[in-house]
Design an enzyme around this catalytic site. Structure first.
Site, PDB file in Angstrom:
ATOM      1  N   ASP A   1       0.817  -1.213   0.000  1.00  0.00           N
ATOM      2  CA  ASP A   1       0.000   0.000   0.000  1.00  0.00           C
ATOM      3  C   ASP A   1       0.854   1.267   0.000  1.00  0.00           C
ATOM      4  O   ASP A   1       0.698   2.145   0.874  1.00  0.00           O
ATOM      5  CB  ASP A   1      -0.914   0.022   1.244  1.00  0.00           C
ATOM      6  CG  ASP A   1      -1.692  -1.270   1.419  1.00  0.00           C
ATOM      7  OD1 ASP A   1      -2.067  -1.876   0.400  1.00  0.00           O
ATOM      8  OD2 ASP A   1      -1.914  -1.678   2.583  1.00  0.00           O
TER       9      ASP A   1
ATOM     10  N   GLU B   1     -11.294   0.019  -3.629  1.00  0.00           N
ATOM     11  CA  GLU B   1     -10.746   0.499  -2.351  1.00  0.00           C
ATOM     12  C   GLU B   1      -9.541   1.372  -2.663  1.00  0.00           C
ATOM     13  O   GLU B   1      -9.331   1.767  -3.803  1.00  0.00           O
ATOM     14  CB  GLU B   1     -10.363  -0.692  -1.447  1.00  0.00           C
ATOM     15  CG  GLU B   1      -9.354  -1.645  -2.050  1.00  0.00           C
ATOM     16  CD  GLU B   1      -8.974  -2.795  -1.136  1.00  0.00           C
ATOM     17  OE1 GLU B   1      -9.318  -2.765   0.055  1.00  0.00           O
ATOM     18  OE2 GLU B   1      -8.301  -3.724  -1.618  1.00  0.00           O
TER      19      GLU B   1
END
Ligand code: FUB
Length: 627
Positions: free
Chosen positions: A20, A189
């Protein structure tokens, strides 16, 4: 804690699992705020994400990454579960000199995720945690956009993708929560929003097919909170079905980059991921060109670095495999399957190589040959590497430990500046782990006339010398170095010295032992069967009494202080520190001349010398001056 952990190749962080990635440019450096995957401890779900803290990394070249250590950890979050292991994708932005770090985390009470803030005066921290999470935000993957007009927005996921204005304090919502309209159906997301040329971009991981895995996709808008106009894919699904991808886009030194993650170091577990980087390009109309995953990644490697050739830019007829499937962090190697196979590795900077040679780690089961070439498979040969694994009788070399061989080869030529390397197979199948280039040691630095004086090193060894190029002597064996032979030879040479025409060099030795053999080699003189005159001028601020000259030489040597013989090392000696000691001596105030003659037949000539005091401690309170 800081440590350099990266390399130019993908994945860029190699000693931790990192996912991420949010990359931001602060103060001319790229800062990377990833989440940190760990192996789940006992009691935690073994097949799920597990994250207990955040590190921050920085780089100025996207090649060398410094890990600044942990900036936030779960047990320190006042509102968080100390053992939630849910520190998912974060972000960090700078506003008015303060750095705001946003992170999702499991709250102490209740389920799901809240989003917290920590504030610092520097991008590396220390970060101070806010006592409460942001009110009105339940979800994951925060991202903050700072608009040109001074307004800021926060976006998050976990359910439908949402966004809202943030107050100037960066810790509270400033208005209603807006659903992001106009995005395609399918799981989404990891929002990452930014503005370029007046256009807002909302980029996000997106599952486009039923039972598919995440792509990276984007939409644009004229307004920061949408509605959005869906544009398409930035990166397709991972080929190995790693389920997640998560990303950020950043412009650094005029080039846009996509930071994302794969599970290269954890091929059987897609919850342990690693950050990768690729270049990204916009079309003139503002759309984004699809980015392909590469192993090479971005950044320039110095030729002196270990270049993992399996991270190639392009290749023909090769196979890549983990070196050790039980330890994937050990990386991969590439096998060049047959004559004509090649791998090309872009962007290697040779400006650091002055007098170089090649080192390569290879494995083969038949004798073969490789070439390292410039730019293409037919390019100019930089080095040829014969790989000999079997003797003529067919037996394997005895030094083959684990079958990986580290071989060296001279360079046919040294490329200039940045070039692409191509490794070509010129014979049988061969696997290559890495390639690097090394400079031969310099051994000596020439000292100019105006150079300032130096001290002996902290062990007292004298490293500045005037050396005369060696005189050839017909000595085939050092057993003749008896006391009487040496005395006769040294007095003969001493008498001849004023008339010697040999060139003198003033040099600083890189090593405490002065490598006379290398000196002879450097100036193209005979390296064996050599007689060396050595001289140094010692300047003392006052008389230094009761010192002893402590010498070692390979082979025999004689030493004079201010014209007086003070020591003879006879016989076929090896160079050993303090091998011979003079009587007590006085170094007088002002200039002292220390002279040595070293003679060697076969063998690597060198010598070391220092003065020791009454306690046997090195004397360093004098300087060595140019003549
Ligand atoms: O890393 C945990 C979660 O996986 C992230 O928050 C998501 O975006 C996905 O990458």
């Amino acid at each position: 804690m800081t440590a350099t952990v990266g390399q130019a190749q993908n994945p860029v962080i190699r000693d931790l699992f990192t996912a991420d990635p949010t990359a931001r440019v602060f103060n001319g450096k790229v800062y990377l705020y990833p989440s940190h995957d760990i192996m789940p401890p006992e009691g935690q779900r073994q097949d799920w994400f597990c994250m207990e803290d955040y590190h921050v990394f920085s780089s100025v070249n996207l090649t060398d990454w410094t890990d600044h250590g942990v900036i936030v950890s779960q047990e320190k979050v006042p509102w968080g579960k100390p053992d939630g292991y849910s520190m998912w994708a974060p972000d960090c932005v700078e506003k008015d000199g303060k750095y705001y770090f946003y992170f999702p985390n499991g709250p102490k009470s209740g389920r799901g995720f809240a989003i917290g803030v920590a504030v610092a005066n520097s991008p590396e921290g220390p970060f101070t945690l806010e006592p409460e999470p942001i009110k009105g935000v339940m979800g994951i993957d925060p991202c903050v956009l700072l608009d040109d007009d001074g307004q800021q927005y926060i976006y998050w996921a976990g359910g439908p993708m949402r966004g809202a204005r943030l107050k100037g304090n960066m810790k509270e919502l400033d208005g209603p929560v807006t659903m992001m309209e106009g995005l395609p159906d399918g799981f989404k997301e990891g929002p990452f929003a930014f503005k370029r040329n007046g256009l807002y971009y909302l980029t996000f991981p997106w599952v486009r097919q039923e039972k598919g895995t995440e792509t990276l996709a984007y939409a644009t808008s004229n307004s920061p909170l949408g509605p959005w106009d869906f544009k398409g894919i930035i990166m397709a699904e991972h080929a190995n079905r790693c389920w997640t991808n998560h990303h950020s886009l950043v412009e650094y030194k005029g080039q846009w980059y996509l930071f994302y993650h794969t599970n290269f170091f954890s091929p059987k577990d897609d919850k342990r991921r690693s950050v990768c980087i690729e270049k990204l390009f916009f079309n003139a109309d503002g759309t984004i060109q699809e980015v392909k995953q590469t192993m090479r990644g971005v950044g320039i490697n110095q030729a002196t670095e270990r270049i993992e050739i399996d991270r190639y830019s392009s290749a023909n007829d090769v196979q890549t495999a983990y070196i050790d499937t039980t330890n994937t962090l050990r990386g991969a190697c590439v096998t060049l399957l047959q004559k004509g196979s090649w791998v090309k590795y872009d962007g290697v900077d040779f400006s650091c190589i002055t007098d170089g040679y090649l080192v390569i780690n290879v494995m083969a089961s038949e004798n073969t040959q490789l070439c390292v070439r410039e730019n293409s498979a037919k390019g100019k040969v930089i080095a040829k590497i014969p790989v000999t694994v079997k003797s003529e009788q067919g037996a394997f070399r005895r030094d083959m430990s684990g079958q990986w061989l580290t071989l060296t080869a001279p360079l046919d030529f040294t490329p200039k500046g940045i070039t692409d390397l191509v490794v070509t197979c010129e014979g049988e199948t061969v696997s290559v782990d890495w390639v690097r280039f090394k400079n031969r040691p310099k051994y000596f630095t020439e000292v100019g006339k105006s150079a300032s004086s130096v001290q002996p090193d902290n062990q007292g060894f004298i490293r500045r010398w005037r050396l005369m190029e060696p005189i050839a002597v017909d000595v085939r064996s050092n057993i003749i170095f008896t006391n009487s032979w040496l005395r006769e030879k040294f007095s003969e040479e001493l008498a001849r010295l004023p008339k010697q025409k040999g060139k003198w060099y003033t040099l600083d030795s890189e090593n405490y032992n002065v490598k006379l053999f290398r000196f002879a080699e450097k100036y193209g003189k005979q390296t064996y069967g050599s007689f060396f005159w050595c001289e140094t001028i010692i300047e003392c601020p006052e008389d230094i009494e009761n010192v002893r000259l402590a010498c070692g030489s390979n082979g025999a040597s004689m030493w004079w202080l201010n014209g007086e013989e003070v020591l003879l090392l006879e016989g076929d000696r090896r160079m050993v520190e303090d091998d011979g000691m003079s009587q007590r001596l006085t170094l007088k105030k002002g200039r002292n001349v220390l002279r040595a003659a070293v003679i060697n037949g076969p063998g690597l000539s060198d010598m070391c010398v220092r003065f020791l005091d009454e306690k046997g401690l090195p004397v360093t309170s004098f300087t060595l001056v140019n003549k």
